[in-house]
Design a protein around this motif. Structure first.
Motif, short mmCIF file in Angstrom:
data_model
loop_
_atom_site.label_atom_id
_atom_site.label_comp_id
_atom_site.label_asym_id
_atom_site.label_seq_id
_atom_site.Cartn_x
_atom_site.Cartn_y
_atom_site.Cartn_z
N ALA A 33 0.84 -1.20 0.00
CA ALA A 33 0.00 0.00 0.00
C ALA A 33 0.88 1.26 0.00
O ALA A 33 0.64 2.22 -0.75
CB ALA A 33 -0.93 0.00 1.21
N ILE A 78 0.98 4.28 -2.81
CA ILE A 78 0.75 5.70 -2.45
C ILE A 78 1.92 6.56 -2.95
O ILE A 78 1.74 7.62 -3.52
CB ILE A 78 0.57 5.84 -0.93
CG1 ILE A 78 -0.79 5.25 -0.52
CG2 ILE A 78 0.67 7.30 -0.50
CD1 ILE A 78 -1.00 5.14 0.98
N ARG A 113 -7.03 6.20 -5.97
CA ARG A 113 -8.28 5.43 -5.81
C ARG A 113 -8.10 4.01 -6.34
O ARG A 113 -8.51 3.04 -5.71
CB ARG A 113 -9.42 6.10 -6.59
CG ARG A 113 -9.97 7.29 -5.87
CD ARG A 113 -11.46 7.49 -6.11
NE ARG A 113 -11.86 8.63 -5.32
CZ ARG A 113 -11.78 9.88 -5.75
NH1 ARG A 113 -11.38 10.13 -6.97
NH2 ARG A 113 -12.10 10.88 -4.94
N GLU A 123 -5.99 1.97 -3.97
CA GLU A 123 -6.70 1.59 -2.75
C GLU A 123 -7.62 0.39 -2.99
O GLU A 123 -7.64 -0.57 -2.21
CB GLU A 123 -7.54 2.78 -2.26
CG GLU A 123 -8.22 2.49 -0.93
CD GLU A 123 -9.01 3.65 -0.38
OE1 GLU A 123 -8.87 4.77 -0.94
OE2 GLU A 123 -9.77 3.44 0.58
N SER A 124 -8.33 0.43 -4.11
CA SER A 124 -9.25 -0.71 -4.33
C SER A 124 -8.48 -1.98 -4.69
O SER A 124 -8.96 -3.08 -4.46
CB SER A 124 -10.31 -0.37 -5.38
OG SER A 124 -9.72 -0.21 -6.62
N THR A 148 -7.71 -3.11 -0.95
CA THR A 148 -8.80 -3.38 0.00
C THR A 148 -10.01 -4.06 -0.66
O THR A 148 -10.91 -4.52 0.04
CB THR A 148 -9.29 -2.07 0.66
OG1 THR A 148 -9.77 -1.20 -0.38
CG2 THR A 148 -8.18 -1.39 1.42
N VAL A 184 -6.76 2.40 4.67
CA VAL A 184 -7.76 3.31 4.10
C VAL A 184 -7.46 4.75 4.52
O VAL A 184 -7.54 5.68 3.71
CB VAL A 184 -9.19 2.86 4.53
CG1 VAL A 184 -10.21 3.95 4.23
CG2 VAL A 184 -9.57 1.57 3.84
N PHE A 197 -4.49 6.11 2.47
CA PHE A 197 -4.89 6.51 1.11
C PHE A 197 -5.67 7.83 1.13
O PHE A 197 -5.46 8.71 0.30
CB PHE A 197 -5.72 5.40 0.44
CG PHE A 197 -4.89 4.40 -0.31
CD1 PHE A 197 -4.35 4.73 -1.56
CD2 PHE A 197 -4.62 3.14 0.22
CE1 PHE A 197 -3.57 3.79 -2.25
CE2 PHE A 197 -3.83 2.22 -0.47
CZ PHE A 197 -3.32 2.55 -1.70
#
Ligand code: DAH
Length: 367
Positions: free
Chosen positions: A27, A31, A41, A44-45, A48, A84, A87
Protein backbone atom coordinates in the motif's frame (compact mmCIF):
# COMPACT_ATOMS: atom_id res chain seq x y z
CA UNK A 1 -7.79 -24.47 24.12
CA UNK A 2 -5.42 -27.35 24.54
CA UNK A 3 -1.66 -27.25 23.94
CA UNK A 4 -1.80 -28.16 20.23
CA UNK A 5 -4.62 -25.69 19.60
CA UNK A 6 -2.58 -23.04 21.33
CA UNK A 7 0.44 -23.78 19.10
CA UNK A 8 -1.74 -23.55 15.99
CA UNK A 9 -3.13 -20.26 17.18
CA UNK A 10 0.36 -18.78 17.61
CA UNK A 11 1.45 -19.97 14.17
CA UNK A 12 -1.63 -18.42 12.60
CA UNK A 13 -0.98 -15.16 14.44
CA UNK A 14 2.62 -14.97 13.23
CA UNK A 15 1.62 -15.72 9.64
CA UNK A 16 -1.16 -13.15 9.74
CA UNK A 17 1.25 -10.57 11.11
CA UNK A 18 3.65 -11.22 8.25
CA UNK A 19 0.86 -11.03 5.65
CA UNK A 20 -0.46 -7.76 7.03
CA UNK A 21 3.00 -6.21 7.06
CA UNK A 22 3.55 -7.23 3.45
CA UNK A 23 0.18 -5.74 2.48
CA UNK A 24 0.89 -2.43 4.18
CA UNK A 25 4.26 -2.23 2.41
CA UNK A 26 2.49 -2.71 -0.93
CA UNK A 27 0.00 0.00 0.00
CA UNK A 28 2.81 2.40 0.90
CA UNK A 29 4.48 1.77 -2.46
CA UNK A 30 1.27 2.44 -4.35
CA UNK A 31 0.75 5.70 -2.45
CA UNK A 32 4.30 6.84 -3.13
CA UNK A 33 4.13 6.20 -6.85
CA UNK A 34 0.64 7.69 -7.44
CA UNK A 35 0.67 11.05 -9.31
CA UNK A 36 -3.08 11.67 -9.41
CA UNK A 37 -6.12 11.23 -7.18
CA UNK A 38 -7.48 8.65 -9.61
CA UNK A 39 -4.30 6.62 -9.36
CA UNK A 40 -4.68 6.65 -5.55
CA UNK A 41 -8.28 5.43 -5.81
CA UNK A 42 -7.26 2.61 -8.11
CA UNK A 43 -4.41 1.63 -5.76
CA UNK A 44 -6.70 1.59 -2.75
CA UNK A 45 -9.25 -0.71 -4.33
CA UNK A 46 -6.46 -3.01 -5.47
CA UNK A 47 -5.46 -3.54 -1.81
CA UNK A 48 -8.80 -3.38 0.00
CA UNK A 49 -11.22 -4.67 -2.67
CA UNK A 50 -12.81 -8.14 -2.48
CA UNK A 51 -10.24 -9.54 -4.89
CA UNK A 52 -7.36 -7.76 -3.15
CA UNK A 53 -5.10 -9.29 -0.45
CA UNK A 54 -7.10 -7.79 2.44
CA UNK A 55 -10.41 -8.92 0.96
CA UNK A 56 -9.05 -12.42 0.57
CA UNK A 57 -7.93 -12.53 4.20
CA UNK A 58 -11.38 -11.41 5.35
CA UNK A 59 -12.93 -14.11 3.15
CA UNK A 60 -11.00 -16.76 5.10
CA UNK A 61 -12.69 -15.91 8.44
CA UNK A 62 -15.57 -18.32 7.88
CA UNK A 63 -13.19 -21.27 7.56
CA UNK A 64 -11.42 -20.59 10.86
CA UNK A 65 -12.23 -22.31 14.16
CA UNK A 66 -14.78 -20.28 16.04
CA UNK A 67 -12.47 -19.00 18.76
CA UNK A 68 -9.95 -17.66 16.21
CA UNK A 69 -12.45 -15.71 14.14
CA UNK A 70 -12.73 -12.74 16.50
CA UNK A 71 -9.05 -11.90 16.95
CA UNK A 72 -8.28 -12.63 13.27
CA UNK A 73 -11.06 -10.37 12.00
CA UNK A 74 -10.08 -7.64 14.46
CA UNK A 75 -6.43 -7.71 13.27
CA UNK A 76 -7.33 -7.61 9.58
CA UNK A 77 -9.90 -4.84 10.02
CA UNK A 78 -7.46 -2.76 12.07
CA UNK A 79 -4.88 -3.07 9.29
CA UNK A 80 -7.50 -2.22 6.65
CA UNK A 81 -8.62 0.87 8.59
CA UNK A 82 -5.03 2.09 8.78
CA UNK A 83 -4.47 1.57 5.05
CA UNK A 84 -7.76 3.31 4.10
CA UNK A 85 -6.74 6.27 6.24
CA UNK A 86 -3.32 6.46 4.58
CA UNK A 87 -4.89 6.51 1.11
CA UNK A 88 -7.39 9.19 2.18
CA UNK A 89 -4.61 11.38 3.59
CA UNK A 90 -2.57 11.03 0.39
CA UNK A 91 -5.63 11.98 -1.72
CA UNK A 92 -6.30 15.04 0.41
CA UNK A 93 -2.69 16.17 0.07
CA UNK A 94 -2.78 15.84 -3.73
CA UNK A 95 -6.08 17.71 -3.97
CA UNK A 96 -4.79 20.52 -1.83
CA UNK A 97 -1.66 20.92 -3.96
CA UNK A 98 -3.83 21.07 -7.10
CA UNK A 99 -6.12 23.72 -5.56
CA UNK A 100 -3.16 25.81 -4.53
CA UNK A 101 -1.68 25.69 -8.01
CA UNK A 102 -5.01 26.70 -9.54
CA UNK A 103 -5.49 29.51 -7.00
CA UNK A 104 -2.02 31.01 -7.21
CA UNK A 105 -1.45 30.31 -10.90
CA UNK A 106 1.98 29.07 -9.97
CA UNK A 107 3.07 26.40 -12.40
CA UNK A 108 5.51 23.76 -11.40
CA UNK A 109 8.08 24.18 -14.15
CA UNK A 110 11.82 24.22 -14.37
CA UNK A 111 12.84 27.85 -14.54
CA UNK A 112 16.41 26.91 -15.38
CA UNK A 113 15.41 25.46 -18.78
CA UNK A 114 16.33 27.72 -21.75
CA UNK A 115 13.40 29.66 -23.24
CA UNK A 116 12.01 29.14 -26.73
CA UNK A 117 14.44 30.18 -29.45
CA UNK A 118 13.38 33.42 -31.14
CA UNK A 119 14.40 33.53 -34.81
CA UNK A 120 16.59 36.60 -35.24
CA UNK A 121 16.30 37.17 -38.99
CA UNK A 122 18.89 38.88 -41.13
CA UNK A 123 19.11 41.54 -43.82
CA UNK A 124 17.58 40.79 -47.20
CA UNK A 125 20.11 39.40 -49.72
CA UNK A 126 19.65 42.47 -51.94
CA UNK A 127 20.32 44.78 -49.00
CA UNK A 128 23.40 42.76 -48.06
CA UNK A 129 24.85 43.13 -51.56
CA UNK A 130 23.87 46.82 -51.66
CA UNK A 131 25.74 47.53 -48.43
CA UNK A 132 28.74 45.63 -49.74
CA UNK A 133 28.91 47.63 -52.99
CA UNK A 134 28.37 50.88 -51.06
CA UNK A 135 31.30 49.98 -48.84
CA UNK A 136 33.57 49.11 -51.78
CA UNK A 137 32.78 52.31 -53.65
CA UNK A 138 32.91 54.56 -50.62
CA UNK A 139 36.56 53.51 -50.33
CA UNK A 140 37.02 55.10 -53.78
CA UNK A 141 35.40 58.34 -52.62
CA UNK A 142 31.86 57.75 -53.91
CA UNK A 143 29.00 59.11 -51.80
CA UNK A 144 25.56 57.55 -51.53
CA UNK A 145 22.64 59.66 -52.73
CA UNK A 146 18.94 58.92 -53.14
CA UNK A 147 16.15 59.90 -55.46
CA UNK A 148 12.36 59.65 -55.66
CA UNK A 149 10.70 56.40 -56.78
CA UNK A 150 7.89 58.47 -58.26
CA UNK A 151 9.60 60.41 -61.02
CA UNK A 152 8.85 62.93 -63.72
CA UNK A 153 9.13 62.14 -67.38
CA UNK A 154 11.84 64.80 -67.51
CA UNK A 155 14.31 63.10 -65.16
CA UNK A 156 13.46 59.53 -66.11
CA UNK A 157 13.72 60.12 -69.88
CA UNK A 158 14.25 63.58 -71.27
CA UNK A 159 17.25 64.73 -69.26
CA UNK A 160 18.84 61.34 -69.99
CA UNK A 161 18.76 62.00 -73.69
CA UNK A 162 16.07 59.38 -74.21
CA UNK A 163 14.07 60.52 -77.21
CA UNK A 164 10.31 60.19 -77.34
CA UNK A 165 10.62 57.25 -79.74
CA UNK A 166 12.81 55.18 -77.39
CA UNK A 167 11.23 51.83 -76.43
CA UNK A 168 11.80 52.61 -72.77
CA UNK A 169 9.05 55.17 -73.07
CA UNK A 170 6.68 52.55 -74.34
CA UNK A 171 3.54 51.97 -72.34
CA UNK A 172 4.56 48.35 -71.99
CA UNK A 173 7.68 49.10 -69.97
CA UNK A 174 6.57 51.93 -67.74
CA UNK A 175 4.01 52.27 -64.97
CA UNK A 176 2.52 55.65 -65.84
CA UNK A 177 0.85 57.69 -63.11
CA UNK A 178 -1.50 60.65 -63.35
CA UNK A 179 -0.16 63.88 -64.96
CA UNK A 180 2.61 62.06 -66.80
CA UNK A 181 4.43 61.10 -63.63
CA UNK A 182 5.72 57.54 -63.52
CA UNK A 183 7.39 54.95 -61.34
CA UNK A 184 11.07 55.28 -62.21
CA UNK A 185 12.12 52.54 -64.62
CA UNK A 186 15.78 52.84 -63.58
CA UNK A 187 18.02 54.65 -61.10
CA UNK A 188 19.59 56.77 -63.85
CA UNK A 189 17.39 59.84 -63.07
CA UNK A 190 19.56 60.18 -59.96
CA UNK A 191 22.46 61.12 -62.26
CA UNK A 192 20.98 64.42 -63.41
CA UNK A 193 19.50 65.20 -60.00
CA UNK A 194 22.97 64.73 -58.45
CA UNK A 195 24.70 66.83 -61.12
CA UNK A 196 22.21 69.65 -60.53
CA UNK A 197 22.70 69.53 -56.78
CA UNK A 198 26.41 68.80 -56.45
CA UNK A 199 28.08 69.88 -59.73
CA UNK A 200 31.46 68.58 -60.92
CA UNK A 201 33.72 66.87 -60.00
CA UNK A 202 31.34 64.19 -58.77
CA UNK A 203 31.40 60.62 -57.49
CA UNK A 204 28.01 59.27 -56.49
CA UNK A 205 26.17 56.02 -56.19
CA UNK A 206 22.39 55.82 -55.99
CA UNK A 207 20.90 52.48 -54.96
CA UNK A 208 17.16 51.99 -55.10
CA UNK A 209 13.98 50.33 -56.21
CA UNK A 210 12.87 50.51 -59.82
CA UNK A 211 9.72 49.36 -61.58
CA UNK A 212 8.89 47.83 -64.96
CA UNK A 213 5.55 46.90 -66.41
CA UNK A 214 6.66 43.36 -67.27
CA UNK A 215 5.47 39.80 -67.20
CA UNK A 216 7.28 38.08 -64.37
CA UNK A 217 9.46 35.02 -64.83
CA UNK A 218 12.58 33.52 -63.24
CA UNK A 219 14.73 36.50 -64.27
CA UNK A 220 12.22 39.38 -64.59
CA UNK A 221 10.32 41.09 -61.83
CA UNK A 222 8.12 44.19 -61.95
CA UNK A 223 10.03 45.58 -58.97
CA UNK A 224 13.76 45.18 -58.53
CA UNK A 225 16.85 47.02 -57.36
CA UNK A 226 19.57 48.83 -59.22
CA UNK A 227 22.59 50.78 -58.12
CA UNK A 228 23.52 53.74 -60.25
CA UNK A 229 27.08 54.99 -60.31
CA UNK A 230 28.46 58.20 -61.74
CA UNK A 231 31.96 59.60 -61.77
CA UNK A 232 32.70 62.95 -63.37
CA UNK A 233 36.05 64.68 -63.39
CA UNK A 234 38.69 65.97 -65.74
CA UNK A 235 40.19 63.29 -68.02
CA UNK A 236 38.00 60.38 -67.02
CA UNK A 237 38.35 57.59 -69.59
CA UNK A 238 37.05 54.13 -70.43
CA UNK A 239 40.12 52.70 -68.66
CA UNK A 240 38.87 54.22 -65.39
CA UNK A 241 35.43 52.78 -66.06
CA UNK A 242 36.70 49.24 -66.64
CA UNK A 243 39.02 49.37 -63.63
CA UNK A 244 36.17 50.34 -61.31
CA UNK A 245 33.77 47.74 -62.75
CA UNK A 246 36.32 44.94 -62.33
CA UNK A 247 37.12 46.03 -58.80
CA UNK A 248 33.46 45.92 -57.79
CA UNK A 249 32.86 42.43 -59.15
CA UNK A 250 36.03 40.86 -57.81
CA UNK A 251 35.35 42.34 -54.36
CA UNK A 252 31.72 41.18 -54.28
CA UNK A 253 32.54 37.64 -55.37
CA UNK A 254 35.88 37.43 -53.55
CA UNK A 255 37.48 36.01 -56.69
CA UNK A 256 38.31 36.86 -60.26
CA UNK A 257 35.00 36.94 -62.15
CA UNK A 258 34.82 36.16 -65.86
CA UNK A 259 33.37 39.15 -67.66
CA UNK A 260 32.76 40.18 -71.23
CA UNK A 261 32.28 43.65 -72.62
CA UNK A 262 30.10 44.25 -75.64
CA UNK A 263 28.73 47.39 -77.22
CA UNK A 264 25.37 48.40 -75.78
CA UNK A 265 23.02 51.18 -76.70
CA UNK A 266 21.85 53.51 -73.99
CA UNK A 267 20.96 57.04 -75.09
CA UNK A 268 22.63 58.62 -72.04
CA UNK A 269 26.10 57.17 -72.69
CA UNK A 270 28.42 57.22 -75.65
CA UNK A 271 30.05 54.80 -76.13
CA UNK A 272 27.84 52.42 -74.19
CA UNK A 273 28.66 48.89 -73.05
CA UNK A 274 27.05 45.81 -71.66
CA UNK A 275 29.32 44.22 -69.11
CA UNK A 276 28.19 40.62 -68.61
CA UNK A 277 29.48 38.18 -66.04
CA UNK A 278 29.57 34.45 -66.43
CA UNK A 279 26.47 32.93 -64.82
CA UNK A 280 27.34 31.92 -61.31
CA UNK A 281 24.40 29.54 -61.05
CA UNK A 282 25.17 27.20 -63.95
CA UNK A 283 28.85 28.09 -64.33
CA UNK A 284 28.29 29.28 -67.91
CA UNK A 285 26.56 26.15 -69.20
CA UNK A 286 23.14 27.78 -69.56
CA UNK A 287 20.07 27.82 -67.28
CA UNK A 288 16.76 29.69 -67.01
CA UNK A 289 18.34 32.48 -64.95
CA UNK A 290 20.83 33.38 -67.69
CA UNK A 291 18.27 32.66 -70.42
CA UNK A 292 20.44 29.67 -71.34
CA UNK A 293 23.23 31.91 -72.62
CA UNK A 294 25.74 31.29 -69.83
CA UNK A 295 26.11 35.07 -69.34
CA UNK A 296 24.19 37.53 -67.21
CA UNK A 297 23.88 41.24 -67.95
CA UNK A 298 24.98 42.79 -64.73
CA UNK A 299 26.70 46.08 -65.39
CA UNK A 300 25.50 48.20 -68.28
CA UNK A 301 27.77 51.21 -68.44
CA UNK A 302 29.36 53.82 -70.62
CA UNK A 303 30.83 57.31 -70.95
CA UNK A 304 28.31 60.00 -70.02
CA UNK A 305 26.76 61.59 -73.11
CA UNK A 306 27.61 65.30 -73.47
CA UNK A 307 23.89 66.11 -73.67
CA UNK A 308 23.32 64.57 -70.26
CA UNK A 309 26.19 66.59 -68.78
CA UNK A 310 24.58 69.70 -70.23
CA UNK A 311 21.18 68.78 -68.77
CA UNK A 312 22.94 68.50 -65.42
CA UNK A 313 24.59 71.91 -65.83
CA UNK A 314 28.12 70.56 -66.37
CA UNK A 315 30.36 71.72 -69.22
CA UNK A 316 31.19 68.69 -71.45
CA UNK A 317 34.26 70.51 -72.76
CA UNK A 318 35.80 70.63 -69.30
CA UNK A 319 34.55 67.35 -67.84
CA UNK A 320 34.02 63.76 -68.87
CA UNK A 321 32.65 60.90 -66.86
CA UNK A 322 31.41 57.36 -66.76
CA UNK A 323 28.16 55.90 -65.49
CA UNK A 324 26.90 52.44 -64.69
CA UNK A 325 23.59 50.95 -63.69
CA UNK A 326 24.27 47.81 -61.76
CA UNK A 327 21.50 45.24 -61.45
CA UNK A 328 21.60 44.80 -57.67
CA UNK A 329 18.90 42.15 -57.66
CA UNK A 330 20.74 40.15 -60.32
CA UNK A 331 23.99 40.56 -58.44
CA UNK A 332 22.38 39.22 -55.24
CA UNK A 333 20.97 36.27 -57.19
CA UNK A 334 24.38 35.48 -58.66
CA UNK A 335 26.16 35.85 -55.35
CA UNK A 336 23.78 33.71 -53.30
CA UNK A 337 22.77 31.25 -56.04
CA UNK A 338 19.11 32.33 -56.09
CA UNK A 339 17.53 30.93 -59.22
CA UNK A 340 14.20 32.69 -59.26
CA UNK A 341 13.79 36.44 -58.80
CA UNK A 342 10.25 35.93 -57.50
CA UNK A 343 11.33 34.42 -54.19
CA UNK A 344 13.08 37.68 -53.26
CA UNK A 345 9.80 39.52 -52.73
CA UNK A 346 7.73 36.53 -51.71
CA UNK A 347 8.02 37.09 -47.97
CA UNK A 348 8.77 33.41 -47.52
CA UNK A 349 11.57 33.24 -44.97
CA UNK A 350 12.31 29.55 -45.35
CA UNK A 351 15.66 28.75 -46.93
CA UNK A 352 15.53 29.16 -50.66
CA UNK A 353 14.47 25.98 -52.40
CA UNK A 354 14.53 25.38 -56.13
CA UNK A 355 11.06 26.16 -57.47
CA UNK A 356 10.55 22.71 -58.93
CA UNK A 357 11.02 21.23 -55.45
CA UNK A 358 8.38 23.53 -53.98
CA UNK A 359 5.80 22.66 -56.61
CA UNK A 360 6.31 18.94 -56.25
CA UNK A 361 7.81 17.64 -59.47
CA UNK A 362 5.58 19.92 -61.54
CA UNK A 363 8.47 21.78 -63.17
CA UNK A 364 11.46 19.70 -63.92
CA UNK A 365 14.21 21.60 -65.60
CA UNK A 366 17.00 19.90 -67.42
CA UNK A 367 20.32 21.63 -67.36
N1 DAH B 1 19.46 52.67 -66.77
C1 DAH B 1 19.78 51.53 -67.60
C2 DAH B 1 18.69 50.50 -67.51
O1 DAH B 1 18.03 50.42 -66.52
C3 DAH B 1 21.07 50.91 -67.17
C4 DAH B 1 22.27 51.77 -67.43
C5 DAH B 1 22.98 51.59 -68.60
C6 DAH B 1 22.69 52.70 -66.52
C7 DAH B 1 24.10 52.32 -68.86
C8 DAH B 1 23.85 53.44 -66.78
C9 DAH B 1 24.53 53.24 -67.95
O2 DAH B 1 24.30 54.36 -65.92
O3 DAH B 1 25.67 53.96 -68.20
O4 DAH B 1 18.51 49.74 -68.42
Amino acid sequence: MDASQRRGWFCMQAQLQQDLEQISREAAQLIASARTVDELRAGESRITGKEGPLGKLLGQIGKLPKEERGPFGAAVNAAKKKIVEQFAAARAALEQAGDQQAATGVQTFDSTLPGPVVPRGSVHPVTAVQWEVEEILSRLGFVVVGGPEMETEYYNFEALNIPAMHPARDMQDTFWLANNWLLRTHTSPCQVRAMERLGAPLRIIAPGRVFRYETEDASHGNTFHQLEGLMIDRNISIANLIAVMKLILSEVFHREVKVRLRPGYFPFVEPGFELDMQCNICGGVGCPTCKRSGWVEILPCGMVHPNVLRFGGIDPQAYTGFAFGMGLTRLAMMKYGIRDIRVLNSGDLRPIVRPEKRLGAAIVEKE
